[in-house]
Design an enzyme around this catalytic site. Sequence first.
Site, PDB file in Angstrom:
ATOM      1  N   ARG A 241       0.849  -1.187   0.000  1.00  0.00           N
ATOM      2  CA  ARG A 241       0.000   0.000   0.000  1.00  0.00           C
ATOM      3  C   ARG A 241       0.893   1.249   0.000  1.00  0.00           C
ATOM      4  O   ARG A 241       1.915   1.292   0.692  1.00  0.00           O
ATOM      5  CB  ARG A 241      -0.892   0.037   1.247  1.00  0.00           C
ATOM      6  CG  ARG A 241      -2.093  -0.898   1.204  1.00  0.00           C
ATOM      7  CD  ARG A 241      -3.126  -0.474   0.153  1.00  0.00           C
ATOM      8  NE  ARG A 241      -4.320  -1.309   0.138  1.00  0.00           N
ATOM      9  CZ  ARG A 241      -4.498  -2.373  -0.670  1.00  0.00           C
ATOM     10  NH1 ARG A 241      -3.560  -2.721  -1.528  1.00  0.00           N
ATOM     11  NH2 ARG A 241      -5.620  -3.054  -0.629  1.00  0.00           N
ATOM     12  N   GLU A 270      -4.248   7.242  -5.222  1.00  0.00           N
ATOM     13  CA  GLU A 270      -4.612   6.358  -6.345  1.00  0.00           C
ATOM     14  C   GLU A 270      -6.074   6.565  -6.704  1.00  0.00           C
ATOM     15  O   GLU A 270      -6.886   6.747  -5.795  1.00  0.00           O
ATOM     16  CB  GLU A 270      -4.416   4.885  -5.958  1.00  0.00           C
ATOM     17  CG  GLU A 270      -2.985   4.496  -5.747  1.00  0.00           C
ATOM     18  CD  GLU A 270      -2.828   2.996  -5.445  1.00  0.00           C
ATOM     19  OE1 GLU A 270      -3.794   2.241  -5.675  1.00  0.00           O
ATOM     20  OE2 GLU A 270      -1.770   2.603  -4.975  1.00  0.00           O
ATOM     21  N   HIS A 288      -0.831  -0.167  -9.855  1.00  0.00           N
ATOM     22  CA  HIS A 288      -1.529  -1.077  -8.931  1.00  0.00           C
ATOM     23  C   HIS A 288      -2.106  -2.297  -9.681  1.00  0.00           C
ATOM     24  O   HIS A 288      -3.327  -2.494  -9.722  1.00  0.00           O
ATOM     25  CB  HIS A 288      -2.648  -0.339  -8.175  1.00  0.00           C
ATOM     26  CG  HIS A 288      -3.075  -1.056  -6.916  1.00  0.00           C
ATOM     27  ND1 HIS A 288      -3.340  -0.409  -5.734  1.00  0.00           N
ATOM     28  CD2 HIS A 288      -3.261  -2.382  -6.667  1.00  0.00           C
ATOM     29  CE1 HIS A 288      -3.695  -1.293  -4.814  1.00  0.00           C
ATOM     30  NE2 HIS A 288      -3.648  -2.502  -5.354  1.00  0.00           N
TER      31      HIS A 288
HETATM   32  C1  8YV Z   1      -6.467  -5.455  -6.083  1.00  0.00           C
HETATM   33  C2  8YV Z   1      -5.302  -5.213  -3.789  1.00  0.00           C
HETATM   34  O1  8YV Z   1      -5.988  -4.848  -7.229  1.00  0.00           O
HETATM   35  O2  8YV Z   1      -6.192  -7.205  -2.931  1.00  0.00           O
HETATM   36  C3  8YV Z   1      -5.762  -6.085  -2.686  1.00  0.00           C
HETATM   37  O3  8YV Z   1      -5.712  -5.646  -1.528  1.00  0.00           O
HETATM   38  O4  8YV Z   1      -4.855  -4.159  -3.570  1.00  0.00           O
HETATM   39  C4  8YV Z   1      -5.332  -5.695  -5.183  1.00  0.00           C
HETATM   40  O5  8YV Z   1      -5.139  -7.039  -5.276  1.00  0.00           O
HETATM   41  C5  8YV Z   1      -7.714  -4.843  -5.761  1.00  0.00           C
HETATM   42  O6  8YV Z   1      -8.072  -4.711  -4.479  1.00  0.00           O
HETATM   43  C6  8YV Z   1      -8.761  -5.510  -6.596  1.00  0.00           C
HETATM   44  O7  8YV Z   1     -10.002  -5.443  -6.077  1.00  0.00           O
END
Ligand code: 8YV
Length: 321
Positions: A241, A270, A288
Amino acid sequence: MANAKPAVWIPRVLSQATLERAARDYEVILNEADTLSSAEDIVAMSARVDAMIPCHSEIFSADVAARLDPRLKIIANHSVGVDHCDLAALKARGVTVTNTPDVLSDATAEIAILLMLGAARRAVEGDRIVRSGGWSIWSPSFMVGKQVSGSRLTIVGMGRVGQAVARNARGFGMEVHYHNRRRLDAGKEHGAIFHDTLEGALGVADFLSLHCPATAETKGLMNAETFALLPDGAVVVNTARGALIDEDALIAALESGKVSAAGLDCFVSEPGGNPAFAAYDTIFMLPHIGSATVRTRDAMGFRALDNLDAFFRGEVPRDSL
Ligand code: 8YV
């Protein structure tokens, strides 16, 4: 499934297989435009559905949680990270929250390795030089980078993704060190060297890869003081993050040479990222996409649906938080 299908809001366009399975088993309201939803959108939708399958892009703050309609019973996240959810506030409203651990570890670890290699071996600069037609010299002193094999890699956060990165890094002949809240069982360490302090782990980090969640404790984990603990010329990788890194401090560390390069898949802000980073060829950036493979997107969607199915069968979903 019971007679009346529960209603589910899917605010982002998930994989085709996920959407097909969701439509088979639920009354789906899909945001086909795939746009970001505001707090108002989320609150309004909570009166129309029993469940939501959001991504990390939908923010369930304490304020949103307080305003949710009691109809909403479960938020089955399509993400492993849940820093976009105020878990305590949602729990207080009686809303079940789940995530999608395990299934994205390998895909995310691949991106961490890509960023590590790309940052260390100057991929941004090299690509730009060739692509622009500006490759006019070759010399043994041209584009010399930092060698990954034989270097020390420190992993901060030795959970599922951290362990997958360690596995890949061993394939490159790296010496793996780690810092984690708890030491892993010996059977899971595979020779990785545990440091019970962050300071100790950073001191040996020729390469540093971050894999801990964003919490109040880890926000700004890498800042002016902690960057100073790294060996000179360290390479910093972040696929977890953006909030883990003080971005101004990273720029200062790149300027001073304390950090020679960085590989980032996530940013404080983001989408968009940090415009100031664009001036640095030494920062290899991706938008991301750690978990963005066909196989992993299907697996994340199915895991979220497995959690929903269990909930509506009256069971406790396996990934309840
Ligand atoms: C995804 C992420 O791109 O899982 C997570 O926490 O940051 C990433 O894998 C995203 O959340 C997809 O919904």
